[in-house]
Enzyme design. Structure first.
Site, mmCIF file in Angstrom:
data_model
loop_
_atom_site.group_PDB
_atom_site.id
_atom_site.type_symbol
_atom_site.label_atom_id
_atom_site.label_comp_id
_atom_site.label_asym_id
_atom_site.label_seq_id
_atom_site.Cartn_x
_atom_site.Cartn_y
_atom_site.Cartn_z
ATOM 1 N N HIS A 64 0.840 -1.204 0.000
ATOM 2 C CA HIS A 64 0.000 0.000 0.000
ATOM 3 C C HIS A 64 0.881 1.262 0.000
ATOM 4 C CE1 HIS A 64 -3.074 -2.580 2.380
ATOM 5 N NE2 HIS A 64 -3.601 -2.378 1.183
ATOM 6 N N LYS B 36 -17.858 -6.436 7.663
ATOM 7 C CA LYS B 36 -16.631 -7.218 7.466
ATOM 8 C C LYS B 36 -15.844 -7.205 8.782
ATOM 9 C CE LYS B 36 -12.779 -7.142 4.190
ATOM 10 N NZ LYS B 36 -12.245 -6.384 3.044
ATOM 11 N N ARG C 124 -1.911 -5.722 -8.555
ATOM 12 C CA ARG C 124 -0.813 -6.641 -8.246
ATOM 13 C C ARG C 124 -0.577 -7.627 -9.359
ATOM 14 N NH1 ARG C 124 -3.491 -7.941 -2.588
ATOM 15 N NH2 ARG C 124 -5.167 -8.018 -4.091
ATOM 16 N N SER D 280 -3.069 -7.768 2.818
ATOM 17 C CA SER D 280 -3.216 -7.677 4.282
ATOM 18 C C SER D 280 -3.737 -8.991 4.853
ATOM 19 C CB SER D 280 -4.193 -6.561 4.657
ATOM 20 O OG SER D 280 -3.732 -5.322 4.200
HETATM 21 O O1 PNS Z 1 -8.785 -2.876 0.420
HETATM 22 P P1 PNS Z 1 -10.033 -3.381 -0.234
HETATM 23 O O2 PNS Z 1 -10.927 -4.056 0.781
HETATM 24 O O3 PNS Z 1 -9.762 -4.226 -1.442
HETATM 25 O O4 PNS Z 1 -10.823 -2.048 -0.755
HETATM 26 C C1 PNS Z 1 -12.026 -2.159 -1.475
HETATM 27 C C2 PNS Z 1 -12.731 -0.810 -1.597
HETATM 28 C C3 PNS Z 1 -12.909 -0.171 -0.243
HETATM 29 C C4 PNS Z 1 -11.893 0.129 -2.455
HETATM 30 C C5 PNS Z 1 -14.098 -1.081 -2.280
HETATM 31 O O5 PNS Z 1 -14.720 -2.140 -1.660
HETATM 32 C C6 PNS Z 1 -15.029 0.114 -2.249
HETATM 33 O O6 PNS Z 1 -14.839 1.063 -2.980
HETATM 34 N N1 PNS Z 1 -16.037 0.057 -1.349
HETATM 35 C C7 PNS Z 1 -16.968 1.142 -1.116
HETATM 36 C C8 PNS Z 1 -18.392 0.763 -1.509
HETATM 37 C C9 PNS Z 1 -18.618 1.026 -2.993
HETATM 38 O O7 PNS Z 1 -18.453 2.119 -3.489
HETATM 39 N N2 PNS Z 1 -19.027 -0.045 -3.692
HETATM 40 C C10 PNS Z 1 -19.314 -0.011 -5.103
HETATM 41 C C11 PNS Z 1 -18.098 -0.336 -5.936
HETATM 42 S S1 PNS Z 1 -18.468 -0.280 -7.665
#
Ligand code: PNS
Length: 173
Positions: free
Chosen positions: A23, A47, A96, A133
């Site tokens: 990150h 979560k 990645r 993570s």
């Molecule tokens: O570190 P992560 O868990 O892979 O991050 C994922 C994240 C937070 C970037 C993604 O889940 C997100 O944007 N969540 C917010 C809810 C949202 O906007 N959902 C619609 C996505 S199209």
């Protein structure tokens, strides 16, 4: 005609449970390209996480303190709503491997369709292409050495959190 210079602002969203060197590599490279980087931590009650949002934000703030243009925040709900509220026109995501691409592309297209917020992908440093993570937590839980994968202060906090939850009566938050 307004000659106000635009602030180039970008969001780096994620769960950051906890922040890893992968990150940090992306955040640092993005900080070199944009005027202001907002590291946005998702508040996701459904979560289960090892660290609270406040703890994750504190770790992020500490490890990004060296960059004068990185700010840490949290958000609920849709990322694009947060971006619009904060006047952030673009999201940067680290990729990645090709396995990340399908889902990330889907989210990027959805986010653009929903609110016109664009996503740019940045390839991770190959040194961190395997890093997540969730894997770090699993390896550390079983005593594996993850010290090279995390900032030193985060590594210390991870060990002490795992220590706490493995004590009798300890639990995940
Ligand atoms: O570190 P992560 O868990 O892979 O991050 C994922 C994240 C937070 C970037 C993604 O889940 C997100 O944007 N969540 C917010 C809810 C949202 O906007 N959902 C619609 C996505 S199209």
């Amino acid at each position: 005609m307004s000659a106000e210079p635009k602030v180039r602002r970008v969001a780096c969203p994620g769960s950051f449970d906890p922040v890893t060197n992968g990150h940090l590599d992306i955040i640092g490279r993005v900080a070199d390209l944009y005027d202001e980087v907002v590291v946005a931590v998702l508040v996701n009650r459904s979560k289960s996480s090892l660290f609270t949002v406040e703890e994750r934000m504190a770790m992020l703030t500490e490890v990004t303190a060296g960059y004068g243009n990185v700010r840490v925040d949290s958000f609920h709900g849709l990322l694009v709503d947060y971006c619009r509220r904060m006047e952030i026109p673009v999201i940067v995501k680290g990729l990645r491997a090709i396995s990340d691409f399908d889902y990330e592309l889907q989210m990027a297209q959805m986010n653009r369709g929903l609110a016109g917020v664009d996503t740019l992908f940045m390839p991770t440093n190959p040194e961190y292409s395997f890093l997540a993570s969730s894997l770090v937590k699993e390896i550390a839980t079983y005593g594996g050495d993850v010290s090279s994968l995390l900032p030193a202060s985060v590594y210390k906090r991870l060990l002490s959190r795992l220590d706490e939850i493995h004590r009798p009566g300890g639990e995940q938050r």
